[in-house]
Structures are given as C-alpha cells and as structure tokens.
Design a protein around this motif. Sequence first.
Motif, PDB file in Angstrom:
ATOM      1  N   ARG A 158       1.171  -1.448  -0.168  1.00 46.75           N
ATOM      2  CA  ARG A 158      -0.074   0.000  -0.163  1.00 46.75           C
ATOM      3  C   ARG A 158       0.761   1.158   0.022  1.00 46.75           C
ATOM      4  N   VAL A 159       2.169   0.873   0.553  1.00 39.57           N
ATOM      5  CA  VAL A 159       3.101   2.651   0.190  1.00 39.57           C
ATOM      6  C   VAL A 159       4.222   2.307  -0.922  1.00 39.57           C
ATOM      7  N   VAL A 160       3.634   1.581  -1.808  1.00 34.42           N
ATOM      8  CA  VAL A 160       4.285   2.102  -2.953  1.00 34.42           C
ATOM      9  C   VAL A 160       3.468   2.369  -4.235  1.00 34.42           C
ATOM     10  N   VAL A 161       3.771   3.914  -4.571  1.00 30.84           N
ATOM     11  CA  VAL A 161       3.425   4.559  -5.778  1.00 30.84           C
ATOM     12  C   VAL A 161       3.278   4.303  -7.044  1.00 30.84           C
ATOM     13  N   ASN A 162       2.906   4.158  -8.196  1.00 29.48           N
ATOM     14  CA  ASN A 162       2.581   4.213  -9.296  1.00 29.48           C
ATOM     15  C   ASN A 162       3.428   5.272  -9.681  1.00 29.48           C
ATOM     16  N   ILE A 163       3.793   5.765 -11.511  1.00 26.36           N
ATOM     17  CA  ILE A 163       4.120   6.483 -12.138  1.00 26.36           C
ATOM     18  C   ILE A 163       3.541   7.459 -12.262  1.00 26.36           C
ATOM     19  N   GLU A 164       2.255   7.263 -12.089  1.00 26.79           N
ATOM     20  CA  GLU A 164       1.831   8.409 -11.548  1.00 26.79           C
ATOM     21  C   GLU A 164       1.145   9.237 -11.118  1.00 26.79           C
ATOM     22  N   GLN A 165       1.263   8.703  -9.921  1.00 28.39           N
ATOM     23  CA  GLN A 165       1.326   9.133  -8.818  1.00 28.39           C
ATOM     24  C   GLN A 165       2.496  10.013  -8.680  1.00 28.39           C
ATOM     25  N   ALA A 166       3.812   8.842  -8.360  1.00 35.88           N
ATOM     26  CA  ALA A 166       5.052   9.973  -8.335  1.00 35.88           C
ATOM     27  C   ALA A 166       5.360  10.470  -9.311  1.00 35.88           C
ATOM     28  N   ARG A 167       4.648  10.918 -10.328  1.00 35.90           N
ATOM     29  CA  ARG A 167       4.915  12.463 -11.095  1.00 35.90           C
ATOM     30  C   ARG A 167       4.430  13.404 -10.601  1.00 35.90           C
ATOM     31  N   ARG A 168       3.270  13.006 -10.331  1.00 33.32           N
ATOM     32  CA  ARG A 168       2.348  14.360  -8.691  1.00 33.32           C
ATOM     33  C   ARG A 168       3.013  14.857  -8.161  1.00 33.32           C
ATOM     34  N   LEU A 169       3.979  13.542  -7.192  1.00 26.95           N
ATOM     35  CA  LEU A 169       4.659  14.033  -5.869  1.00 26.95           C
ATOM     36  C   LEU A 169       5.601  15.240  -6.381  1.00 26.95           C
ATOM     37  N   LEU A 170       6.117  14.416  -7.304  1.00 24.50           N
ATOM     38  CA  LEU A 170       7.903  15.479  -7.681  1.00 24.50           C
ATOM     39  C   LEU A 170       6.784  16.026  -8.053  1.00 24.50           C
ATOM     40  N   ASP A 171       5.927  16.486  -8.308  1.00 26.09           N
ATOM     41  CA  ASP A 171       5.071  18.002  -9.101  1.00 26.09           C
ATOM     42  C   ASP A 171       5.780  18.780  -7.600  1.00 26.09           C
ATOM     43  N   ALA A 172       5.016  18.162  -6.920  1.00 25.02           N
ATOM     44  CA  ALA A 172       4.156  19.357  -6.171  1.00 25.02           C
ATOM     45  C   ALA A 172       5.721  19.272  -4.999  1.00 25.02           C
ATOM     46  N   VAL A 173       6.316  18.864  -5.508  1.00 26.05           N
ATOM     47  CA  VAL A 173       8.127  18.955  -4.314  1.00 26.05           C
ATOM     48  C   VAL A 173       7.794  20.406  -5.024  1.00 26.05           C
ATOM     49  N   SER A 228      11.904  25.781  -0.452  1.00 21.70           N
ATOM     50  CA  SER A 228      13.135  24.284  -0.516  1.00 21.70           C
ATOM     51  C   SER A 228      12.464  23.555  -1.766  1.00 21.70           C
ATOM     52  N   GLY A 229      11.414  23.357  -1.684  1.00 22.81           N
ATOM     53  CA  GLY A 229      11.091  22.690  -2.741  1.00 22.81           C
ATOM     54  C   GLY A 229      12.186  22.231  -3.944  1.00 22.81           C
ATOM     55  N   GLY A 243      13.782  12.343  -7.041  1.00 26.41           N
ATOM     56  CA  GLY A 243      13.748  12.231  -8.402  1.00 26.41           C
ATOM     57  C   GLY A 243      15.014  10.801  -7.461  1.00 26.41           C
ATOM     58  N   LEU A 244      15.912  10.724  -7.300  1.00 19.08           N
ATOM     59  CA  LEU A 244      16.644   9.154  -6.480  1.00 19.08           C
ATOM     60  C   LEU A 244      16.340   8.818  -6.471  1.00 19.08           C
ATOM     61  N   MET A 245      15.695   8.732  -5.482  1.00 24.91           N
ATOM     62  CA  MET A 245      14.880   7.719  -4.113  1.00 24.91           C
ATOM     63  C   MET A 245      13.678   7.204  -5.270  1.00 24.91           C
ATOM     64  N   TYR A 246      13.328   7.767  -6.512  1.00 23.14           N
ATOM     65  CA  TYR A 246      12.014   7.131  -6.792  1.00 23.14           C
ATOM     66  C   TYR A 246      12.638   6.654  -8.316  1.00 23.14           C
ATOM     67  N   ALA A 260       5.980  15.852   3.411  1.00 23.51           N
ATOM     68  CA  ALA A 260       4.027  16.446   4.058  1.00 23.51           C
ATOM     69  C   ALA A 260       3.940  16.650   3.668  1.00 23.51           C
ATOM     70  N   SER A 261       4.163  17.910   3.123  1.00 26.10           N
ATOM     71  CA  SER A 261       3.282  18.553   2.388  1.00 26.10           C
ATOM     72  C   SER A 261       3.395  18.619   1.172  1.00 26.10           C
ATOM     73  N   ALA A 262       3.603  18.323   0.220  1.00 25.24           N
ATOM     74  CA  ALA A 262       3.923  17.437  -1.284  1.00 25.24           C
ATOM     75  C   ALA A 262       2.440  17.005  -1.149  1.00 25.24           C
ATOM     76  N   ARG A 263       2.801  16.027   0.019  1.00 28.62           N
ATOM     77  CA  ARG A 263       2.156  15.310  -0.652  1.00 28.62           C
ATOM     78  C   ARG A 263       0.872  15.265   0.162  1.00 28.62           C
TER      79      ARG A 263
END
Length: 457
Positions: A237-252, A258-259, A267-270, A379-382
């Motif tokens: 349940r913690v694993v994001v898909n590619i669409e969710q990952a892109r949303r998160l990186l855009d929000a960061v 700092s973002g 991005g290095l982690m994903y 946390a804010s980006a999420r």
Amino acid sequence: MMDISYDARIWTTRVYTGTTTTTYFVRWKVADSPFQEGFKTKALAESFRSQLVTAARQGEAFALADGLPVSLRRTENTASWFDFACSYADMKWPDSAGKSRMGVAETLATVTPALLKSTAGQPDQDKIRKALYGWVFNTRARESGPPPADLARTVQWLESNTLPVGALNEPDVLRAAMAAIGRKLDGKPAAASTTQRKRAVFYNALEYAVERRLLPRNPLAVVKVKNRKTADEVDRRVVVNIEQARRLLDAVARQGRSGPRLVAFFGLMYYAALRPGEAAHLSTSALHLPADQWGELFLPGSAPATGAAWSDNGKRRDERGLKHRAREAVRVVPCPPPLADLLRSHLAEFGTTRDGRLFGAMRDREGDLSDSVYGRVWASARTAALTLEEAASPLARRPYDLRHAAVSTWLNAGVPPTQVAEWAGHSVAVLLRVYAKCISGQEDAARHRVSLALGLP
C-alpha cells in the motif's frame, strides 16, 4: 543466602560435530542437578573444565543456581553493570557507524534502569535517560571531560547503584532487563523490530561479558524469552505508481524555497532506488549523464544522518561506505532519462556545494541536508498532490517509500532479481523476502498454472 553444595562431579567433555561447527560441551553435576556449557574450541572447554576440577579437588562450594564454584562467581560479581556497559560502548565505538553507536547507546540506556540495586535518592527518569544516552554511553562525550553540571549528580548516583554483571545470571534480573527492552518510554509495547534490534545489541554485550570472563555463559542463551515476529515485507500500500510519483514530484517543486532544490533528491529515490543517505552524499563525480539516453550513477558511499554527537567528522551526517559493502566498493545504478533531466536541471539552477555535492543545507549551502527539512517538504507535497483518500492511506507516507516503489517497478518490469539486487544494494535473499508482495501478476499466473495442472478450463 546462596544455596550451595560440596557434592560436585565433573564429567568428560562431550564433542558435538554439526554440519558447519563443532561444539565442546563441559558437563558436570552439583548435588542432583546436571549442568553443561558449550565452547567453540577444545582449548576453551578444557580451560573451563580445569577450573571446575580444581575447585572440586580443593573442596570448594558450588552454587546450586548455576553450578559454578563460589570463587568463580565472586570474580564475576566484582564488575558493576555501569562500568561494564561503559567499556562495551567504548569497545564498539571505533569501528561502528554513527547509527550503530546510537543503537548501542539506546539499548544500554534502556537496560540500565532495570539493573539498579537501590532506588534510594534515585534521580527522575528523564535525567537518568538524558545522562545515560547523552553522556555515559557516548564515548566521545565521556572522554572529552566531566559530565554537564546538571547531570553530574545523576551520573554519580548511577555509578554507585547498578547491580554487578554477575547478577544477570539470575533469571529474574535478566527478565527485568528484557522487559525493559520490550517497552517504550511511556510503558507501551515497543515495535517488534525495535525489540529485536535492542535484543541483538544486548545479546552481543553479554557475549562481550563472557569474553572478559565476567559471565561463565551468555544467560540469554539459557533463559527463554518469547520473540515477537517482525514484518519484513514491504506493505504494497505504500508503493506509488508512475502517475502518483509524477504528481508528488511536481508538488515538491511547488513547496516554497526548499521544494525546488529537493525535486532531484526525491527523484533519485524514485527512479534509482537510492537511500536518503546515498542521495545526500551524491556528488557530480558520481554522475554520467549523456544527452537523450540512459546514464549511470557511480555510488561511492553514503552519508546517513546521525547528528554531530555520534559521527566521526563532528557533522550532522556521518560519511560511510555503502551499506553491507566494503569501504572502497562502488555501486553502479542506471539513470533513466527522466532522472537525468532532473539532475541536469538541478545542476543548472542550483549548482553544487564547494566539495561537489548536489544537496546541501537550505540556508548554509555548504552544510549538510537536514532530514527534518526534506521531511517537512515531503509531508506538504504529499498533502498537495494526493487525493483525500490517498493521503489518509499509507501511500508514500515516508520519502523512503519512493525507494520501495523503484525496486517494485524494476521487479514488475521483469528485471532479473539478481540485477535488481545489484542496483538496489541488497542481497537476492533479502530482496525477495522484503519485496515478494510487491511483485504484481504472480498470483494470477500461479492460479493459471494450477488450473492447467488440474485440467480445468
């Protein structure tokens, strides 16, 4: 008063040859109670047996509790737990990483309050905790001078009020220590993984006591304590898909000042499954980024956050070799085009620190990246990127979950586990155990094979 007997018989040493090791068992009997002790070498076994034989010939009393000669028990009881625990922390310090030093101090600070011989004049628990974790079991702090003025009385009281190491031969004393390991500071049960980690440190400390002849055997090998099972597998349940990952990186990228500086970090982690300490340690010398194609990352080490008090360099992050590898080892990880674009953009906009690192402190660019800073940004980006239902779930709750997503993506893409393990810095056994539930499609394929075997349509 200790129960003793002068009726002692020492038998011949019994040799047990296993598939991988040979154990030499010294066997003896005190009154009607048989005892045995195992040793890894014949020399150690014969040395111990000779002590028993000498004591019996000299008419010495043997303790009924553990079968040992009284003189041997008296030797064991000369060292206090406080002095021994300090010596153990000092022994482990030079060759340990900052996180390991913290783990040793945390365990010893947890166990010590359960090994007190008196409560008269006892300081409050907060001061005891602060003294033990912050000074007593921090070798560098203790060797640099006397304890801080507000902790001096607490340290002095602890020095005089811990039980002797030999008291751990008593089951009730040992069980009290183990009960402390199994609880948090508020008295609630600790997580199974925390209990297991602290038990391992405590076991190793008792092995050191045996090595120093302060204990005849490791009492944890005798007293049975129920182990709680730990969940090694990653929760899918913690694993994001590619669409969710892109949303998160855009929000960061939209999170204040700092973002934008941390988009490539996450991005290095994903995309490359880097650990946070590996990403924080990354420098331009580790990058190979050809235009419009896959690149490579050459990881020479890691810099996990430990705090200045526990690191070798006195900084927030402790520079170490790669996890579970030799200090000189380098791990090569593929860099897909989307990650290469993030890294090039980061270098063009923010540059590097003076020593070539991609990520430094937000205010002082030359300092170390803070876990709390990137944690707040995440946390804010999420919250900004995920739906209310997704945000309420465990999905990508920690930045580290991006690494889980990367490894899961590689496995589900059909990359051989041996290659995934190499890229991620795992052993194959750990990889398959931890990520087994994140490999999608296996259950349906298995059911299809069973149907064929049963002749079902």
